[in-house]
Design a protein around this motif. Structure first.
Motif, mmCIF file in Angstrom:
data_model
loop_
_atom_site.group_PDB
_atom_site.id
_atom_site.type_symbol
_atom_site.label_atom_id
_atom_site.label_comp_id
_atom_site.label_asym_id
_atom_site.label_seq_id
_atom_site.Cartn_x
_atom_site.Cartn_y
_atom_site.Cartn_z
ATOM 1 N N VAL A 233 0.835 -1.205 0.000
ATOM 2 C CA VAL A 233 0.000 0.000 0.000
ATOM 3 C C VAL A 233 0.868 1.253 0.000
ATOM 4 C CG1 VAL A 233 -1.622 1.317 1.402
ATOM 5 C CG2 VAL A 233 -1.987 -1.120 1.065
ATOM 6 N N GLU A 234 1.943 1.252 0.785
ATOM 7 C CA GLU A 234 2.843 2.398 0.809
ATOM 8 C C GLU A 234 3.507 2.610 -0.555
ATOM 9 O OE1 GLU A 234 3.315 4.621 3.105
ATOM 10 O OE2 GLU A 234 1.873 3.686 4.467
ATOM 11 N N PHE A 235 3.857 1.514 -1.181
ATOM 12 C CA PHE A 235 4.474 1.631 -2.509
ATOM 13 C C PHE A 235 3.509 2.255 -3.513
ATOM 14 C CE2 PHE A 235 4.913 -0.308 -6.735
ATOM 15 C CZ PHE A 235 6.166 0.196 -7.089
ATOM 16 N N PHE A 236 2.257 1.822 -3.476
ATOM 17 C CA PHE A 236 1.267 2.376 -4.405
ATOM 18 C C PHE A 236 0.985 3.847 -4.117
ATOM 19 C CE2 PHE A 236 -0.234 -2.131 -5.159
ATOM 20 C CZ PHE A 236 0.193 -2.158 -6.469
ATOM 21 N N LYS A 237 1.008 4.249 -2.854
ATOM 22 C CA LYS A 237 0.814 5.658 -2.527
ATOM 23 C C LYS A 237 1.930 6.514 -3.096
ATOM 24 C CE LYS A 237 -1.878 5.124 1.738
ATOM 25 N NZ LYS A 237 -1.886 5.337 3.221
ATOM 26 N N GLN A 238 3.186 6.050 -2.940
ATOM 27 C CA GLN A 238 4.306 6.789 -3.513
ATOM 28 C C GLN A 238 4.245 6.801 -5.031
ATOM 29 O OE1 GLN A 238 7.865 5.071 -1.935
ATOM 30 N NE2 GLN A 238 7.401 5.643 0.185
ATOM 31 N N TYR A 239 3.786 5.709 -5.592
ATOM 32 C CA TYR A 239 3.713 5.612 -7.053
ATOM 33 C C TYR A 239 2.663 6.567 -7.615
ATOM 34 C CZ TYR A 239 3.679 3.379 -11.651
ATOM 35 O OH TYR A 239 3.777 3.133 -12.985
ATOM 36 N N ILE A 240 1.550 6.721 -6.888
ATOM 37 C CA ILE A 240 0.485 7.625 -7.345
ATOM 38 C C ILE A 240 0.938 9.077 -7.260
ATOM 39 C CG2 ILE A 240 -1.824 8.476 -6.778
ATOM 40 C CD1 ILE A 240 -2.533 5.612 -5.962
ATOM 41 N N CYS A 241 1.673 9.424 -6.198
ATOM 42 C CA CYS A 241 2.121 10.807 -6.015
ATOM 43 C C CYS A 241 3.244 11.197 -6.963
ATOM 44 C CB CYS A 241 2.584 11.017 -4.575
ATOM 45 S SG CYS A 241 1.256 10.794 -3.364
ATOM 46 N N LYS A 242 3.846 10.246 -7.621
ATOM 47 C CA LYS A 242 4.959 10.554 -8.527
ATOM 48 C C LYS A 242 4.439 11.336 -9.726
ATOM 49 C CE LYS A 242 8.814 8.327 -10.897
ATOM 50 N NZ LYS A 242 9.457 7.033 -11.246
ATOM 51 N N PRO A 243 5.125 12.420 -10.103
ATOM 52 C CA PRO A 243 4.625 13.226 -11.246
ATOM 53 C C PRO A 243 4.708 12.434 -12.547
ATOM 54 C CG PRO A 243 6.804 13.975 -10.564
ATOM 55 C CD PRO A 243 6.351 12.985 -9.519
#
Length: 565
Positions: A233-243
């Motif tokens: 879940v943390e990985f997907f959150k960082q992935y979504i916030c990536k420009p």
């Protein structure tokens, strides 16, 4: 017998574990509709010369059935579907080994459901039994081909531990076949032979049932723990916030970049002065060596695209260094070159080279100290603990941004760069065009006091100019027939009316005509959209009456009769 029963049971249990392919289910559903005795393809005994062939149908009957059943308008599509079914072995040609359907009276026969490819996957033992059965039958009808004899010899060595069982099974099946009816025997033999032609095709023939030699391993997925799910879940959150960069922005940047480089690409703009890819002239390579005394104009202009283009050219780096020495900022380019050499150098002695670069450019009181901010200095000192070829990346990026924002912009505006453009080699060849309307004959200047020209400062467009026509001494001069815009004979032109209003004046450039002494005509060239009026008196009977045309871009208009020999 007990061994064969056990082996068959084990094979069936293995086959049940393999998932049934969906494509086979779709094709078999269609084949069952074809075999319907009422609405399917008509199957009956066919007569071929004096021979009766049982349980057969014709190729065009199957094509017509597919077109009606599947609502197909194109016959080629129906034939393609029939070929796919035939190559999978659901029906086969009676008197041919090529599994392809023809839209004619060729005879075909349906395969029994026992031999459908979705039921079971045969092994070497089954194939060995089939070959042994054919050796025990009539050799004229059931003789083995060369590749089948080689396969039988190979299987005999491979299955030597149970070859007696293979021979016993083959004899029993041959004895059982003798008790069947002749018609059933013919149909079963053809179906079994067609089955093995699909499963074990002859050399050089492709089989659509061929599978990968590596079996698909179906492994059960392990249940993930809470910690693994939290990390995911943390990985997907960082992935979504990536420009993200949109495809449209990428395409626009590529188009702009292509436009910038179009003038400097030798394939698009044309290699100057010659194209070495299609000729033996290597002048282009000599002009664009790494280091030249006088660069070409295109090469100098390419440095204006970006600082990266300037630093990618060795000659550009040299010229940039010369300019930075005048600006007393030579240490920036020296530091940038030292870091580039560290990145592209050998692995041996990296620690010593890192130390030398630091002492020369970054240490306090260094001889060529570069200007860095405190944050970059801290990051560099932290990386100095474990020196590598990427220790000075942050410092190099900071120095590059300083050169790009300050030194590079001033370099493009400097006199040094302007001198490079002025003294650059001109390699572009100017295109030559034909100057239509320009006379190659040099005109002689008129005698003084005999001609009246309009002022040289006045232009023909948007001005009113009075042209006074005076008569020259009456001298007979031959008519040459040449004209500034055509080579036709002007003597055949008809005499225009006295009051002629025209938007274009046509004047012959070489014609010589006599004009009456009392004749004076005034031509007014319109200003803007004003109407042009042309008033002229009657000319002499012997002179040619021509419509005069004055080009818009002609500055000094001279009447043809004002010219001297």
């Amino acid at each position: 017998m007990t061994r064969s029963v056990k082996s068959n049971a084990m094979d069936q249990s293995k086959q049940e574990d393999v998932p049934r392919e969906l494509v086979f289910s779709k094709m078999e559903r269609l084949i069952r509709e074809m075999q319907n005795p009422e609405t399917g393809v008509p199957v009956r005994s066919q007569k071929l010369f004096l021979t009766s062939i049982p349980c057969a149908f014709m190729g065009y009957d199957l094509v017509e059935w597919l077109m009606d059943r599947l609502d197909i308008e194109d016959i080629a599509e129906a034939i393609h579907i029939a070929n796919i079914l035939c190559q999978h072995g659901y029906f086969f040609p009676v008197n041919d080994t090529k599994f392809a359907l023809k839209d004619d009276s060729t005879l075909y026969r349906f395969q029994t459901p026992y031999f459908w490819p979705s039921n079971h996957q045969p092994d070497n033992t089954d194939y060995a039994i089939f070959l042994m059965k054919r050796t025990l039958k009539n050799k004229q009808k059931h003789g083995l081909e060369d590749y089948e004899q080689e396969a039988l010899a190979r299987l005999k060595k491979l299955l030597c531990h149970k070859w007696e069982f293979v021979c016993m099974q083959a004899e029993e099946q041959v004895n059982l076949a003798k008790e069947r009816k002749k018609t059933d025997k013919i149909v079963l033999d053809s179906q079994e032979k067609a089955y093995w032609l699909v499963q074990r095709p002859p050399p050089g023939i492709f089989s659509c049932l061929e599978r990968s030699p590596i079996a698909n391993k179906q492994t059960t997925k392990k249940a993930k723990t809470k910690e693994e799910l939290k990390k995911r879940v943390e990985f997907f959150k960082q992935y979504i916030c990536k420009p993200r960069t949109r495809l449209r922005q990428v395409l626009e940047s590529l188009i702009l970049r292509c436009k910038e480089y179009a003038d400097f690409d030798p394939f698009i703009s044309g290699a100057q002065p010659s194209n070495p890819w299609i000729s033996d002239d290597t002048t282009l390579w000599h002009l664009n060596n790494d280091l030249v005394e006088t660069p070409t104009e295109k090469r100098v202009k390419r440095w204006t695209i970006s600082l990266e283009e300037l630093l990618a050219d060795p000659t550009g780096v040299v010229e940039f260094e010369v300019y930075l020495r005048k600006e007393y900022s030579y240490e920036n380019i020296r530091f940038w070159k030292a870091v580039q050499g560290l990145k592209r150098g050998s692995q041996t002695g990296i620690a010593d080279r890192v130390k030398d670069i630091y002492e020369e450019f970054l240490a306090a009181g260094a001889p060529c100290e570069v200007n860095l901010d405190s944050k970059t200095v801290e990051v560099t000192q932290e990386l100095m603990r474990s020196p590598s070829r990427y220790t000075f990346d942050a410092a190099q990026e900071h120095v590059f941004s300083l050169m790009k924002k300050d030194s590079y912009a001033r370099f493009l505006r400097s006199d040094h760069y302007k001198n490079l453009i002025r003294n650059a080699q001109q390699t572009a060849q100017k295109k030559k065009f034909f100057n239509f309307g320009a006379s190659t004959r040099k005109k002689s200047s008129p005698a003084a006091g005999t001609s009246k020209r309009r002022n040289s400062g006045s232009h023909m467009t948007n001005s009113t100019v009075d042209l006074s026509l005076t008569r020259q001494p009456s001298v007979e001069r031959p008519f040459t027939g040449k004209h500034s815009h055509s080579t036709s004979d002007l003597q055949d032109l008809e005499t225009p009316s006295d009051k002629l209003s025209c938007s274009r004046l046509s004047s012959p450039s070489v014609s010589r005509d006599r004009v009456n002494d009392t004749v004076r005509s005034t031509l007014q060239v319109p200003r803007g959209s004003q109407r042009m009026e042309h008033s002229s008196s009657s000319l002499d009977e012997t002179s040619s009456n021509l419509s005069l045309a004055v080009p818009r871009r002609t500055r000094n208009l001279v009447a043809p009769w004002e010219l001297e020999d």
